[in-house]
Design a protein around this motif. Structure first.
Motif, PDB file in Angstrom:
ATOM      1  N   CYS A  31      24.271 -23.963  -7.432  1.00  9.42           N
ATOM      2  CA  CYS A  31      23.984 -24.265  -8.835  1.00  9.42           C
ATOM      3  C   CYS A  31      24.797 -23.349  -9.750  1.00  9.42           C
ATOM      4  CB  CYS A  31      22.495 -24.089  -9.126  1.00  9.42           C
ATOM      5  SG  CYS A  31      21.448 -25.268  -8.238  1.00  9.42           S
ATOM      6  N   ALA A  32      25.068 -23.828 -10.972  1.00 11.21           N
ATOM      7  CA  ALA A  32      25.845 -23.057 -11.938  1.00 11.21           C
ATOM      8  C   ALA A  32      25.155 -21.731 -12.240  1.00 11.21           C
ATOM      9  CB  ALA A  32      26.034 -23.863 -13.213  1.00 11.21           C
ATOM     10  N   ASP A  33      25.929 -20.653 -12.197  1.00  7.35           N
ATOM     11  CA  ASP A  33      25.378 -19.314 -12.405  1.00  7.35           C
ATOM     12  C   ASP A  33      26.385 -18.464 -13.171  1.00  7.35           C
ATOM     13  OD1 ASP A  33      23.641 -17.124 -12.187  1.00  7.35           O
ATOM     14  OD2 ASP A  33      24.581 -16.467 -10.316  1.00  7.35           O
ATOM     15  N   ALA A  72      21.703 -29.879 -11.444  1.00  7.35           N
ATOM     16  CA  ALA A  72      21.899 -30.222 -10.035  1.00  7.35           C
ATOM     17  C   ALA A  72      22.978 -29.334  -9.416  1.00  7.35           C
ATOM     18  CB  ALA A  72      22.293 -31.687  -9.904  1.00  7.35           C
ATOM     19  N   PRO A  73      22.905 -29.096  -8.103  1.00 10.95           N
ATOM     20  CA  PRO A  73      23.947 -28.300  -7.436  1.00 10.95           C
ATOM     21  C   PRO A  73      25.274 -29.037  -7.392  1.00 10.95           C
ATOM     22  CG  PRO A  73      22.415 -29.208  -5.826  1.00 10.95           C
ATOM     23  CD  PRO A  73      21.839 -29.505  -7.175  1.00 10.95           C
ATOM     24  N   ALA A  74      26.341 -28.296  -7.158  1.00  8.28           N
ATOM     25  CA  ALA A  74      27.686 -28.867  -7.103  1.00  8.28           C
ATOM     26  C   ALA A  74      27.809 -29.824  -5.925  1.00  8.28           C
ATOM     27  CB  ALA A  74      28.715 -27.745  -6.985  1.00  8.28           C
ATOM     28  N   ARG A  75      28.350 -30.987  -6.194  1.00  6.39           N
ATOM     29  CA  ARG A  75      28.625 -31.983  -5.160  1.00  6.39           C
ATOM     30  C   ARG A  75      29.556 -33.029  -5.740  1.00  6.39           C
ATOM     31  NH1 ARG A  75      24.055 -36.238  -5.009  1.00  6.39           N
ATOM     32  NH2 ARG A  75      23.122 -36.068  -7.055  1.00  6.39           N
ATOM     33  N   VAL A  76      30.169 -33.814  -4.879  1.00  5.01           N
ATOM     34  CA  VAL A  76      31.090 -34.846  -5.341  1.00  5.01           C
ATOM     35  C   VAL A  76      30.266 -36.082  -5.716  1.00  5.01           C
ATOM     36  CG1 VAL A  76      33.147 -36.203  -4.805  1.00  5.01           C
ATOM     37  CG2 VAL A  76      32.880 -33.907  -3.853  1.00  5.01           C
ATOM     38  N   ALA A  77      29.625 -35.995  -6.859  1.00  2.00           N
ATOM     39  CA  ALA A  77      28.754 -37.059  -7.365  1.00  2.00           C
ATOM     40  C   ALA A  77      28.522 -36.820  -8.843  1.00  2.00           C
ATOM     41  CB  ALA A  77      27.426 -37.079  -6.609  1.00  2.00           C
ATOM     42  N   ARG A 102      30.798 -20.182 -11.982  1.00  4.39           N
ATOM     43  CA  ARG A 102      30.413 -19.562 -10.718  1.00  4.39           C
ATOM     44  C   ARG A 102      29.173 -20.269 -10.191  1.00  4.39           C
ATOM     45  NH1 ARG A 102      31.953 -15.197 -13.870  1.00  4.39           N
ATOM     46  NH2 ARG A 102      29.826 -14.908 -14.607  1.00  4.39           N
ATOM     47  N   LEU A 103      29.033 -20.312  -8.879  1.00  6.94           N
ATOM     48  CA  LEU A 103      27.895 -20.956  -8.240  1.00  6.94           C
ATOM     49  C   LEU A 103      27.056 -19.928  -7.505  1.00  6.94           C
ATOM     50  CD1 LEU A 103      29.722 -24.041  -6.653  1.00  6.94           C
ATOM     51  CD2 LEU A 103      28.574 -23.919  -8.880  1.00  6.94           C
ATOM     52  N   LEU A 105      29.699 -31.856 -11.502  1.00  8.90           N
ATOM     53  CA  LEU A 105      29.969 -30.476 -11.124  1.00  8.90           C
ATOM     54  C   LEU A 105      30.496 -30.510  -9.698  1.00  8.90           C
ATOM     55  CD1 LEU A 105      29.922 -27.440 -11.592  1.00  8.90           C
ATOM     56  CD2 LEU A 105      27.518 -27.430 -10.886  1.00  8.90           C
ATOM     57  N   LEU A 106      31.802 -30.313  -9.556  1.00 11.36           N
ATOM     58  CA  LEU A 106      32.479 -30.478  -8.272  1.00 11.36           C
ATOM     59  C   LEU A 106      32.680 -29.131  -7.590  1.00 11.36           C
ATOM     60  CD1 LEU A 106      35.186 -32.907  -9.652  1.00 11.36           C
ATOM     61  CD2 LEU A 106      33.148 -33.561  -8.366  1.00 11.36           C
TER      62      LEU A 106
END
Length: 220
Positions: free
Chosen positions: A128-130, A149-154, A122-123, A172-173
């Motif tokens: 961010c992962a939560d 780091a927050p979810a992103r395509v990287a 969950r974000l 983390l996508l």
């Protein structure tokens, strides 16, 4: 044993021949090739090679690294065959049983996506992962599923669960606009190339609906 060797070579005619000659000189066989991209006159390729064992792979890696113009940037063994589209099969499995979306994804990801383990998280409102919805079994404990780091395509940095350094590749996508993300991890070997990340990011988007509903159900 199949292994994947990531190489960077001059983006010009003849480079493929140089690679195959170097592989053949060690008695290994080329089982497949995936071109990941080209930039500044250099191409990044993933070679799928068939070798006898780890020692044979080591000799092949040294031969390639010693070949003029060739840079070896990572090795993953064992690896998946290059043919077919196993990720599409995984998508079909998840969509067929949406009530088990997260569990189906994390358990199927190692074989279909060539990763060591995966998690659905969950974000929070910052991305961010939560909280962990599901993680590959067997896999790390929930305390290891903490990308900062927050979810992103990287690609992102994630410590290995055993504390022996950073994972070779992790991402983390975000899954569409739902507050849920897919964490994919290779502890050792190859990182996640940007062409892989684009493909995997699209996969997460396709599965946003069932993953989001599963995450909301787990929270409830």
């Amino acid at each position: 044993m199949l292994a994947r060797v990531r190489v960077v070579v001059p983006d010009r005619t003849g480079s493929l021949g140089v690679l195959t000659s170097a592989v053949g000189a060690t008695g290994a066989d080329v089982a497949g090739l995936r071109v990941l991209g080209s930039e500044a006159g250099r191409a990044t390729d993933d070679l799928l090679v068939e070798v006898r064992d780890e020692d044979h792979l080591g000799r092949l890696e040294r031969r390639l690294a010693g070949t003029t113009g060739v840079e070896v940037t990572g090795v993953r063994a064992p690896s998946l065959p290059a043919d077919g589209s196993p990720e599409l099969g995984l998508v079909a499995q998840v969509l067929a049983r949406p009530e088990h979306a997260a569990r189906t994804l994390v358990d199927g990801a190692p074989a279909a996506l060539d990763v060591d383990w995966a998690a659905v998280v969950r974000l929070d409102r910052h991305g961010c992962a939560d909280g962990v919805v599901a993680v590959t079994d067997p896999g790390p404990g929930e305390e290891a599923v903490r990308p900062s780091a927050p979810a992103r395509v990287a690609a992102t940095t994630l410590p290995r669960p055993d504390g022996s350094g950073a994972c070779a590749g992790a991402a983390l996508l975000p899954a569409g606009r739902r507050r849920v993300g897919v964490l994919l991890v290779r502890e050792r070997g190859l990182g996640l190339h940007r062409s892989e990340l684009w493909r995997l990011g699209a996969l997460a988007d396709v599965l946003a609906g069932p993953l989001g509903r599963h995450a909301e159900g787990a929270l409830a």
